[in-house]
Design a protein around this motif. Structure first.
Motif, PDB file in Angstrom:
ATOM      1  N   GLU A  51       1.459  17.842  58.536  1.00 16.52           N
ATOM      2  CA  GLU A  51       2.833  17.846  58.039  1.00 16.52           C
ATOM      3  C   GLU A  51       3.843  18.194  59.133  1.00 16.52           C
ATOM      4  N   GLU A  52       3.361  18.512  60.332  1.00 19.05           N
ATOM      5  CA  GLU A  52       4.229  18.951  61.430  1.00 19.05           C
ATOM      6  C   GLU A  52       4.772  17.761  62.216  1.00 19.05           C
ATOM      7  N   LEU A  53       6.101  17.683  62.336  1.00 23.55           N
ATOM      8  CA  LEU A  53       6.749  16.648  63.133  1.00 23.55           C
ATOM      9  C   LEU A  53       6.605  17.007  64.612  1.00 23.55           C
ATOM     10  N   LEU A  54       5.941  16.133  65.380  1.00 25.43           N
ATOM     11  CA  LEU A  54       5.739  16.379  66.804  1.00 25.43           C
ATOM     12  C   LEU A  54       6.788  15.696  67.666  1.00 25.43           C
ATOM     13  N   TYR A  55       7.292  14.526  67.208  1.00 23.09           N
ATOM     14  CA  TYR A  55       8.240  13.766  68.019  1.00 23.09           C
ATOM     15  C   TYR A  55       9.036  12.832  67.119  1.00 23.09           C
ATOM     16  N   SER A  56      10.306  12.678  67.434  1.00 20.57           N
ATOM     17  CA  SER A  56      11.169  11.725  66.757  1.00 20.57           C
ATOM     18  C   SER A  56      12.031  11.061  67.815  1.00 20.57           C
ATOM     19  N   GLY A  57      12.047   9.739  67.844  1.00 19.42           N
ATOM     20  CA  GLY A  57      12.838   8.995  68.818  1.00 19.42           C
ATOM     21  C   GLY A  57      12.151   7.687  69.155  1.00 19.42           C
ATOM     22  N   ASN A  58      12.577   7.084  70.246  1.00 18.97           N
ATOM     23  CA  ASN A  58      11.970   5.828  70.679  1.00 18.97           C
ATOM     24  C   ASN A  58      10.582   6.104  71.234  1.00 18.97           C
ATOM     25  N   VAL A  59       9.622   5.313  70.801  1.00 17.45           N
ATOM     26  CA  VAL A  59       8.232   5.538  71.207  1.00 17.45           C
ATOM     27  C   VAL A  59       8.052   5.431  72.720  1.00 17.45           C
ATOM     28  N   ASN A  60       8.889   4.636  73.377  1.00 20.42           N
ATOM     29  CA  ASN A  60       8.772   4.499  74.832  1.00 20.42           C
ATOM     30  C   ASN A  60       9.090   5.804  75.558  1.00 20.42           C
ATOM     31  N   ASP A  61       9.875   6.674  74.932  1.00 26.70           N
ATOM     32  CA  ASP A  61      10.272   7.942  75.543  1.00 26.70           C
ATOM     33  C   ASP A  61       9.377   9.105  75.120  1.00 26.70           C
ATOM     34  N   ALA A  62       8.380   8.840  74.294  1.00 24.55           N
ATOM     35  CA  ALA A  62       7.481   9.901  73.822  1.00 24.55           C
ATOM     36  C   ALA A  62       6.657  10.444  74.989  1.00 24.55           C
ATOM     37  N   PRO A  63       6.255  11.705  74.917  1.00 23.52           N
ATOM     38  CA  PRO A  63       5.401  12.278  75.970  1.00 23.52           C
ATOM     39  C   PRO A  63       4.083  11.497  76.098  1.00 23.52           C
ATOM     40  N   ASP A  64       3.603  11.372  77.313  1.00 27.48           N
ATOM     41  CA  ASP A  64       2.359  10.633  77.557  1.00 27.48           C
ATOM     42  C   ASP A  64       1.203  11.198  76.749  1.00 27.48           C
ATOM     43  N   GLU A  65       1.194  12.498  76.531  1.00 26.89           N
ATOM     44  CA  GLU A  65       0.129  13.132  75.746  1.00 26.89           C
ATOM     45  C   GLU A  65       0.053  12.526  74.340  1.00 26.89           C
ATOM     46  N   LEU A  66       1.202  12.253  73.739  1.00 24.12           N
ATOM     47  CA  LEU A  66       1.218  11.663  72.401  1.00 24.12           C
ATOM     48  C   LEU A  66       0.852  10.188  72.422  1.00 24.12           C
TER      49      LEU A  66
END
Length: 51
Positions: free
Chosen positions: A17-32
Motif C-alpha cells: 500500500e506504500e507509494l514509492l514513486y509518482s511521476g514520469n517512469v523515465n525519471d524513476a530511480p534505477d532501483e525501481l
C-alpha cells in the motif's frame, strides 16, 4: 514485465500500500526500474504499478 519496459508514461509505483514513486517512469530511480511488476492498472491516464 519489468518497470523499465514501461516507457514515457506517468506512473505511480506501489509496494503493498506504500507509494514509492509518482511521476514520469523515465525519471524513476534505477532501483525501481529494475523491479518486476506484479500488477499494472490504467487509471486516469496514469499507470498504477504494484511491485
Amino acid at each position: 514485465m519489468w518497470v523499465k519496459d514501461v516507457r514515457n508514461y506517468e506512473v505511480e509505483i506501489y509496494e503493498g500500500e506504500e507509494l514509492l514513486y509518482s511521476g514520469n517512469v523515465n525519471d524513476a530511480p534505477d532501483e525501481l526500474k529494475e523491479r518486476e511488476t506484479k500488477t499494472m492498472n490504467l487509471e486516469h491516464k496514469k499507470i498504477l504499478i504494484y511491485i
